[in-house]
Every structure is written in C-alpha cells, then in structure tokens.
Design a protein around this motif. Structure first.
Motif, PDB file in Angstrom:
ATOM      1  N   GLU A  77      -3.693  -7.460  -3.231  1.00  0.00           N
ATOM      2  CA  GLU A  77      -5.046  -7.469  -3.796  1.00  0.00           C
ATOM      3  C   GLU A  77      -5.268  -6.261  -4.703  1.00  0.00           C
ATOM      4  OE1 GLU A  77      -9.312  -6.717  -1.762  1.00  0.00           O
ATOM      5  OE2 GLU A  77      -8.145  -8.338  -0.869  1.00  0.00           O
ATOM      6  N   LEU A  78      -4.822  -5.092  -4.261  1.00  0.00           N
ATOM      7  CA  LEU A  78      -4.970  -3.869  -5.056  1.00  0.00           C
ATOM      8  C   LEU A  78      -4.119  -3.923  -6.323  1.00  0.00           C
ATOM      9  CD1 LEU A  78      -4.989  -1.267  -2.147  1.00  0.00           C
ATOM     10  CD2 LEU A  78      -6.938  -1.970  -3.562  1.00  0.00           C
ATOM     11  N   LEU A  79      -2.923  -4.491  -6.219  1.00  0.00           N
ATOM     12  CA  LEU A  79      -2.083  -4.655  -7.409  1.00  0.00           C
ATOM     13  C   LEU A  79      -2.750  -5.561  -8.436  1.00  0.00           C
ATOM     14  CD1 LEU A  79       1.560  -5.106  -6.042  1.00  0.00           C
ATOM     15  CD2 LEU A  79       0.718  -3.255  -7.493  1.00  0.00           C
ATOM     16  N   LYS A  80      -3.326  -6.652  -7.976  1.00  0.00           N
ATOM     17  CA  LYS A  80      -4.013  -7.581  -8.882  1.00  0.00           C
ATOM     18  C   LYS A  80      -5.208  -6.919  -9.549  1.00  0.00           C
ATOM     19  CE  LYS A  80      -2.576 -11.836  -6.589  1.00  0.00           C
ATOM     20  NZ  LYS A  80      -2.999 -12.949  -5.732  1.00  0.00           N
ATOM     21  N   GLN A  81      -5.961  -6.103  -8.774  1.00  0.00           N
ATOM     22  CA  GLN A  81      -7.097  -5.382  -9.354  1.00  0.00           C
ATOM     23  C   GLN A  81      -6.627  -4.400 -10.418  1.00  0.00           C
ATOM     24  OE1 GLN A  81      -9.175  -3.554  -6.080  1.00  0.00           O
ATOM     25  NE2 GLN A  81      -9.952  -5.507  -5.315  1.00  0.00           N
ATOM     26  N   ALA A  82      -5.528  -3.703 -10.142  1.00  0.00           N
ATOM     27  CA  ALA A  82      -4.982  -2.751 -11.112  1.00  0.00           C
ATOM     28  C   ALA A  82      -4.511  -3.465 -12.374  1.00  0.00           C
ATOM     29  CB  ALA A  82      -3.836  -1.959 -10.476  1.00  0.00           C
ATOM     30  N   GLN A  83      -3.982  -4.662 -12.216  1.00  0.00           N
ATOM     31  CA  GLN A  83      -3.599  -5.452 -13.394  1.00  0.00           C
ATOM     32  C   GLN A  83      -4.828  -5.856 -14.197  1.00  0.00           C
ATOM     33  OE1 GLN A  83      -0.815  -8.425 -11.433  1.00  0.00           O
ATOM     34  NE2 GLN A  83      -0.281  -8.603 -13.591  1.00  0.00           N
ATOM     35  N   GLN A  84      -5.868  -6.293 -13.511  1.00  0.00           N
ATOM     36  CA  GLN A  84      -7.076  -6.734 -14.192  1.00  0.00           C
ATOM     37  C   GLN A  84      -7.740  -5.615 -14.970  1.00  0.00           C
ATOM     38  OE1 GLN A  84      -9.337  -8.530 -11.016  1.00  0.00           O
ATOM     39  NE2 GLN A  84      -8.281 -10.487 -11.233  1.00  0.00           N
ATOM     40  N   ASN A  85      -7.710  -4.392 -14.426  1.00  0.00           N
ATOM     41  CA  ASN A  85      -8.325  -3.283 -15.160  1.00  0.00           C
ATOM     42  C   ASN A  85      -7.312  -2.560 -16.060  1.00  0.00           C
ATOM     43  OD1 ASN A  85      -6.967  -1.268 -13.661  1.00  0.00           O
ATOM     44  ND2 ASN A  85      -8.631  -1.104 -12.181  1.00  0.00           N
ATOM     45  N   SER A  86      -6.129  -3.156 -16.204  1.00  0.00           N
ATOM     46  CA  SER A  86      -5.079  -2.691 -17.118  1.00  0.00           C
ATOM     47  C   SER A  86      -4.496  -1.326 -16.782  1.00  0.00           C
ATOM     48  CB  SER A  86      -5.577  -2.708 -18.567  1.00  0.00           C
ATOM     49  OG  SER A  86      -5.946  -4.012 -18.928  1.00  0.00           O
ATOM     50  N   SER A  87      -4.662  -0.863 -15.535  1.00  0.00           N
ATOM     51  CA  SER A  87      -4.038   0.413 -15.186  1.00  0.00           C
ATOM     52  C   SER A  87      -2.549   0.230 -14.878  1.00  0.00           C
ATOM     53  CB  SER A  87      -4.760   1.087 -14.025  1.00  0.00           C
ATOM     54  OG  SER A  87      -4.690   0.314 -12.855  1.00  0.00           O
ATOM     55  N   ILE A  88      -2.139  -1.001 -14.590  1.00  0.00           N
ATOM     56  CA  ILE A  88      -0.715  -1.333 -14.493  1.00  0.00           C
ATOM     57  C   ILE A  88      -0.487  -2.660 -15.201  1.00  0.00           C
ATOM     58  CG2 ILE A  88      -0.377  -0.159 -12.273  1.00  0.00           C
ATOM     59  CD1 ILE A  88      -0.135  -3.008 -11.023  1.00  0.00           C
ATOM     60  N   THR A  89       0.741  -2.874 -15.627  1.00  0.00           N
ATOM     61  CA  THR A  89       1.126  -4.166 -16.182  1.00  0.00           C
ATOM     62  C   THR A  89       2.429  -4.590 -15.521  1.00  0.00           C
ATOM     63  OG1 THR A  89       2.284  -3.131 -18.026  1.00  0.00           O
ATOM     64  CG2 THR A  89       0.021  -3.824 -18.421  1.00  0.00           C
ATOM     65  N   ILE A  90       2.562  -5.881 -15.342  1.00  0.00           N
ATOM     66  CA  ILE A  90       3.786  -6.414 -14.768  1.00  0.00           C
ATOM     67  C   ILE A  90       4.554  -7.086 -15.888  1.00  0.00           C
ATOM     68  CG2 ILE A  90       4.768  -8.073 -13.149  1.00  0.00           C
ATOM     69  CD1 ILE A  90       2.451  -7.416 -11.275  1.00  0.00           C
ATOM     70  N   GLU A  91       5.724  -6.532 -16.139  1.00  0.00           N
ATOM     71  CA  GLU A  91       6.592  -7.083 -17.172  1.00  0.00           C
ATOM     72  C   GLU A  91       7.708  -7.853 -16.494  1.00  0.00           C
ATOM     73  OE1 GLU A  91       7.636  -3.977 -19.889  1.00  0.00           O
ATOM     74  OE2 GLU A  91       5.543  -3.547 -20.333  1.00  0.00           O
ATOM     75  N   LYS A  92       8.658  -8.316 -17.253  1.00  0.00           N
ATOM     76  CA  LYS A  92       9.706  -9.191 -16.724  1.00  0.00           C
ATOM     77  C   LYS A  92      10.372  -8.638 -15.461  1.00  0.00           C
ATOM     78  CE  LYS A  92      13.942 -11.551 -17.869  1.00  0.00           C
ATOM     79  NZ  LYS A  92      14.952 -11.849 -18.829  1.00  0.00           N
ATOM     80  N   ASN A  93      10.805  -7.390 -15.504  1.00  0.00           N
ATOM     81  CA  ASN A  93      11.543  -6.855 -14.356  1.00  0.00           C
ATOM     82  C   ASN A  93      11.026  -5.500 -13.876  1.00  0.00           C
ATOM     83  OD1 ASN A  93      12.415  -5.321 -16.482  1.00  0.00           O
ATOM     84  ND2 ASN A  93      14.580  -5.532 -16.053  1.00  0.00           N
ATOM     85  N   MET A  94       9.771  -5.179 -14.210  1.00  0.00           N
ATOM     86  CA  MET A  94       9.237  -3.896 -13.748  1.00  0.00           C
ATOM     87  C   MET A  94       7.710  -3.886 -13.750  1.00  0.00           C
ATOM     88  SD  MET A  94      10.154  -1.634 -17.169  1.00  0.00           S
ATOM     89  CE  MET A  94      10.267  -0.173 -16.262  1.00  0.00           C
TER      90      MET A  94
END
Length: 105
Positions: A77-94
């Motif tokens: 849930e926290l990872l998804k929130q961080a993605q939504q607020n653009s503090s992290i991005t999930i790329e192909k292998n990282m």
C-alpha cells in the motif's frame, strides 16, 4: 529459488495470497509446507518478505503467518502511494527513488 534467479519472478511460480488489490504472493517450498511471502511487483522485481511452516489450512488461521502477510500488504500500500505521488517509479527491473526512502509499517 534457482528458477526465479534464472528465469525471473514469473507468476506461475507463486500462489496469490492476501487480497485482490495487493501483490502479496507465496512461494511454496519443501512439499508446500513451507511458505515464503513476497511482493511480486513484476517478473523482474520481487520483494522477499518472511514466512514459515504452514500448519493450518489458511495463513489467516496462523497469527505469525497472518502478521507477515499483513506487513507485506501495508508495505505494498505504501509503495503504491509513493508511486502515485511520484516519489518512486517502478521501471522494468528496478524501483527508482527508493534508496533513501523510509516506510513506516
């Protein structure tokens, strides 16, 4: 684990656990008695959690295993929130931007 290292964290290696909207999966080890709970983000990204011997019909019936799954659900849930607020991005292998990030579970 060798298959995952060689081929990737392919969906067929995991059993879906948790809820429909999270990415918690279990890897059955040693005749399906031992469970390793993970977040399967993609075929290339696997976050390994914790696990143990499954002696009950479901993980929910075991307080310890249920706690491991709940921790992973919260982290997802926290990872998804961080993605939504653009503090992290999930790329192909990282996961980019996670190096100095702190998540309170």
């Amino acid at each position: 684990m060798e298959k995952i290292i060689d081929r990737g964290a392919l969906e067929r290696f995991f059993r879906i656990e948790g809820k429909m909207n999270d990415r918690v999966s279990a890897l059955a080890i040693d005749s399906r008695k031992l469970r390793l709970y993970c977040l399967r983000i993609s075929d290339q990204i696997l976050i390994v959690g914790n696990g143990g011997v499954k002696t009950t019909r479901t993980y929910q019936e075991d307080e310890q295993l249920s706690g491991y799954v709940m921790d992973l659900q919260r982290f997802d849930e926290l990872l998804k929130q961080a993605q939504q607020n653009s503090s992290i991005t999930i790329e192909k292998n990282m996961i980019v931007g996670i190096d100095n990030k702190v998540f309170e579970i």
